[in-house]
Scaffold this active site. Structure first.
Site, PDB file in Angstrom:
ATOM      1  CD  GLU A 287      -2.883  -1.168   0.234  1.00  0.00           C
ATOM      2  OE1 GLU A 287      -3.063  -0.120  -0.419  1.00  0.00           O
ATOM      3  OE2 GLU A 287      -3.508  -2.210   0.014  1.00  0.00           O
ATOM      4  CB  CYS A 321      -1.528   7.230   1.652  1.00  0.00           C
ATOM      5  SG  CYS A 321      -2.968   6.462   2.411  1.00  0.00           S
ATOM      6  CD  GLU A 418       2.873  10.220  -0.872  1.00  0.00           C
ATOM      7  OE1 GLU A 418       3.902   9.515  -0.870  1.00  0.00           O
ATOM      8  OE2 GLU A 418       1.777   9.829  -0.446  1.00  0.00           O
TER       9      GLU A 418
HETATM   10  P1  NAD Z   1       8.691   4.651   4.274  1.00  0.00           P
HETATM   11  O1  NAD Z   1       8.517   3.898   3.014  1.00  0.00           O
HETATM   12  O2  NAD Z   1       9.894   5.474   4.456  1.00  0.00           O
HETATM   13  O3  NAD Z   1       8.651   3.668   5.540  1.00  0.00           O
HETATM   14  C1  NAD Z   1       7.573   2.785   5.750  1.00  0.00           C
HETATM   15  C2  NAD Z   1       8.047   1.615   6.591  1.00  0.00           C
HETATM   16  O4  NAD Z   1       9.038   0.896   5.847  1.00  0.00           O
HETATM   17  C3  NAD Z   1       8.719   1.986   7.911  1.00  0.00           C
HETATM   18  O5  NAD Z   1       8.342   1.055   8.902  1.00  0.00           O
HETATM   19  C4  NAD Z   1      10.194   1.846   7.597  1.00  0.00           C
HETATM   20  O6  NAD Z   1      10.971   1.540   8.727  1.00  0.00           O
HETATM   21  C5  NAD Z   1      10.180   0.680   6.640  1.00  0.00           C
HETATM   22  N1  NAD Z   1      11.338   0.576   5.740  1.00  0.00           N
HETATM   23  C6  NAD Z   1      12.178   1.554   5.332  1.00  0.00           C
HETATM   24  N2  NAD Z   1      13.139   1.040   4.524  1.00  0.00           N
HETATM   25  C7  NAD Z   1      12.868  -0.274   4.387  1.00  0.00           C
HETATM   26  C8  NAD Z   1      13.466  -1.337   3.664  1.00  0.00           C
HETATM   27  N3  NAD Z   1      14.550  -1.148   2.907  1.00  0.00           N
HETATM   28  N4  NAD Z   1      12.921  -2.557   3.741  1.00  0.00           N
HETATM   29  C9  NAD Z   1      11.813  -2.771   4.484  1.00  0.00           C
HETATM   30  N5  NAD Z   1      11.203  -1.810   5.213  1.00  0.00           N
HETATM   31  C10 NAD Z   1      11.718  -0.572   5.157  1.00  0.00           C
HETATM   32  O7  NAD Z   1       7.349   5.511   4.409  1.00  0.00           O
HETATM   33  P2  NAD Z   1       6.957   6.528   5.542  1.00  0.00           P
HETATM   34  O8  NAD Z   1       7.729   7.779   5.341  1.00  0.00           O
HETATM   35  O9  NAD Z   1       6.988   5.844   6.868  1.00  0.00           O
HETATM   36  O10 NAD Z   1       5.404   6.749   5.202  1.00  0.00           O
HETATM   37  C11 NAD Z   1       4.956   7.632   4.258  1.00  0.00           C
HETATM   38  C12 NAD Z   1       4.536   6.902   2.996  1.00  0.00           C
HETATM   39  O11 NAD Z   1       3.562   5.892   3.297  1.00  0.00           O
HETATM   40  C13 NAD Z   1       3.849   7.831   2.016  1.00  0.00           C
HETATM   41  O12 NAD Z   1       4.344   7.577   0.726  1.00  0.00           O
HETATM   42  C14 NAD Z   1       2.381   7.428   2.110  1.00  0.00           C
HETATM   43  O13 NAD Z   1       1.623   7.714   0.967  1.00  0.00           O
HETATM   44  C15 NAD Z   1       2.485   5.967   2.380  1.00  0.00           C
HETATM   45  N6  NAD Z   1       1.257   5.440   2.975  1.00  0.00           N
HETATM   46  C16 NAD Z   1       0.432   4.670   2.190  1.00  0.00           C
HETATM   47  C17 NAD Z   1      -0.780   4.192   2.710  1.00  0.00           C
HETATM   48  C18 NAD Z   1      -1.701   3.362   1.859  1.00  0.00           C
HETATM   49  O14 NAD Z   1      -2.594   2.708   2.418  1.00  0.00           O
HETATM   50  N7  NAD Z   1      -1.555   3.338   0.538  1.00  0.00           N
HETATM   51  C19 NAD Z   1      -1.124   4.487   4.038  1.00  0.00           C
HETATM   52  C20 NAD Z   1      -0.259   5.257   4.798  1.00  0.00           C
HETATM   53  C21 NAD Z   1       0.935   5.727   4.264  1.00  0.00           C
END
Ligand code: NAD
Length: 516
Positions: A287, A321, A418
């Site tokens: 997601e 998001c 975004e």
């Molecule tokens: P992010 O991708 O930086 O991090 C998300 C999660 O992934 C965190 O727990 C982080 O520790 C982990 N992560 C980071 N690097 C990783 C790797 N190499 N391997 C595995 N896990 C890793 O995102 P963020 O800054 O925490 O959140 C914001 C983003 O989330 C925005 O793009 C937003 O649109 C999206 N989002 C999407 C939804 C949806 O339902 N589509 C809902 C909420 C947020």
């Protein structure tokens, strides 16, 4: 229309930090102790013994110390989840009994909703009022909705013809079985809610879980760990490993002992997760990000549309998001809508999560504030006009004013990428044909809203929008029964509803020869 440009950080200042002296005794006690990992039903330190600090975004003060889980801790958690899946009764438990455990979790979440909302406000920066009446209210509904599923996971009787081997007779059925061990990795914008979206359907399906919350906001996931134990979930069925994405998250995504990875976060990291998951071809749900259009048609009720699109972008500081971050307005209403949204944005009260009258809180981290400010700077440098906001607030907390850009073009980064903050770009359009094209001009396809009173226009435009959710005369409306997810680079699969539970199940065909 008055145009302001960013000159320097605004002088609006201090007094924007949470006063933690009045928080509930249970949360004070929770924050007072170093928080550990939940593995196999026991709270333990990380193998390395290392910890990391959690900060209050309203003040930059350290509020908690949390175990820094890494690859070796993920190994232990996956082994515990595997044992629980193979050996405990969870996956084979009578559906009615599994339902009862899930209802007990829902009851406890409901009982502790006020404390959980308070913790969320301190950890993420969001308004305690919104945390209680949106995040927690919806999370309770999701726990209850998912609690109803174990007794309804039916297979089918299959009308096979069995023609390949003459003289034989077959009966065939499809069975639904849990996928196995699920690794869940979540973002920081709705910490408890996203944990619920992942964990509740997985448990309803009979799976076991290793949950890795975002490093910015690990606290309510750890409280969820306490709640499930209190509810009687067998040990090892839910494990919570706090830590960094590049270590703990990456280890979980590539772990050969994990059968499915479910990830919520950025599209960029989502791609890494998909690649990591390919090692053992685990099932994947991702997601991801969005740049969702909110479209005000020429017949819209502006008294509803103006407040609607304003909250569509500024709710949760724009860290949503599916936020309506591209606002398209029919040309004849453009000035009125821009003025209406700007007036509301300028009047919004900034304040910390625990101030129940605050309408805009801090962003989650200093890194996020820098990211948002760099987009604002790029927008101004590219020639866009900030008709409201455009500045960060001089304060130890991570505040950015709600910002509205006009004079934008499709090639600008603020239009395409975004931002994930309180920033909206507004653009006029001429007709329905043009707006369908503009709305779809994005790598994302998470959501959209259409503001109209004309049924014909609605049914002409909605099918043309390439997005997982299209709202009409509303934005950011979620429901436990309504699948949520993205087209295009907004992801694979769906959260919520029947689809979320079925994504945690395998289908097994059982074929019986009864003419032996
Ligand atoms: P992010 O991708 O930086 O991090 C998300 C999660 O992934 C965190 O727990 C982080 O520790 C982990 N992560 C980071 N690097 C990783 C790797 N190499 N391997 C595995 N896990 C890793 O995102 P963020 O800054 O925490 O959140 C914001 C983003 O989330 C925005 O793009 C937003 O649109 C999206 N989002 C999407 C939804 C949806 O339902 N589509 C809902 C909420 C947020």
């Amino acid at each position: 229309m008055q145009v302001t440009t960013r000159k320097s950080p605004s002088a609006v200042s201090s007094g924007l930090g949470n006063d933690l002296s009045g928080i509930s005794p249970s949360n004070a006690a929770f924050l007072g102790k170093p928080r550990r990992l939940l593995i196999d039903g026991v709270w333990i330190d990380a193998i390395s013994g290392r910890t990391f600090e959690v900060r209050d975004p309203s003040s930059d003060r350290v509020i908690a110390s949390v175990a820094l889980g890494e690859a070796a801790d993920i190994d232990r958690a996956v082994a515990a989840a595997r044992r629980a899946f193979e050996d405990s009764d969870w996956s084979r438990m009578k559906p009615g009994d599994r339902e009862r455990v899930l209802h007990r979790i829902a009851d406890l979440v409901e009982r502790h909703a006020g404390e959980l909302a308070e913790l969320e406000a301190i950890d993420n920066g969001k308004s305690i009022v919104m945390a209680r009446h949106v995040d927690l209210k919806h999370a309770i509904e999701v726990w209850r909705y998912m609690a109803g599923w174990p007794t309804k996971l039916e297979g089918q009787t299959l009308p096979v013809s069995g023609t390949l081997v003459p003289g034989q007779e077959y009966a065939a059925f499809s069975l639904r079985e849990p996928v196995g061990v699920i690794g869940a990795i979540i973002a920081w914008n709705f910490p408890f809610l996203l944990a619920t979206w992942k964990v509740a359907p997985a448990l309803a399906a009979g799976c076991t879980v290793v949950l890795k919350p975002a490093e910015e906001t690990p606290l309510t996931a750890l409280r969820l760990g306490e709640i499930v134990l209190e509810a009687g979930l067998p040990k090892g069925v839910l494990n919570v490993v706090t830590g960094m994405g590049s270590t703990a998250g990456a280890a979980l995504a590539e772990h050969p002992g994990v059968d499915k990875i479910t990830f919520t976060g950025s599209t960029e990291v989502g791609r890494l997760v998909v690649r990591a998951a390919s090692g053992n071809l685990k099932k994947v749900t991702v997601e991801l990000g969005g740049k969702s259009p909110a479209i005000v048609l020429d017949d819209a009720d502006l008294d509803k549309a103006i407040p609607g699109v304003t909250s569509g972008i500024f709710f949760n500081q724009g860290q949503v998001c599916c936020a309506g971050s591209r606002l398209y307005v029919a040309k004849r209403h453009f000035d009125r809508v821009v003025e209406g949204v700007a007036e509301r944005a300028k009047a919004m009260k900034l304040g910390p999560g625990l101030d129940s009258s605050a309408e805009i809180g801090p962003l989650v981290s200093s890194v996020q504030r820098e990211r948002v400010m760099s987009y604002i700077d790029q927008g101004l440098a590219a020639g866009a006009s900030a008709v409201a906001g455009g500045r960060q607030v001089e304060s130890p907390g991570y505040y950015v004013e709600p910002t509205i850009f006009t004079d934008v073009s499709e090639d600008m980064a603020i239009m395409r990428e975004e931002i994930f903050g309180p920033v909206v770009v507004v653009k006029p359009f001429e007709d329905l044909g043009e707006i369908a094209r503009l709305a779809n001009e994005s790598i994302y396809g998470l959501a959209a809203s259409i503001w109209t009173r004309d049924v014909k226009k609605l049914f002409t435009l909605a099918p043309k929008i390439r997005a997982g959710t299209v709202w009409v005369n509303c934005h950011n409306v979620l429901d436990a029964a309504m699948p949520f997810g993205g087209y295009k680079q907004s992801g694979w699969g769906r959260e919520l509803g029947r689809e979320a539970v079925y994504s945690c199940l395998e289908s097994k065909s059982l074929c019986i020869n009864y003419a032996m």
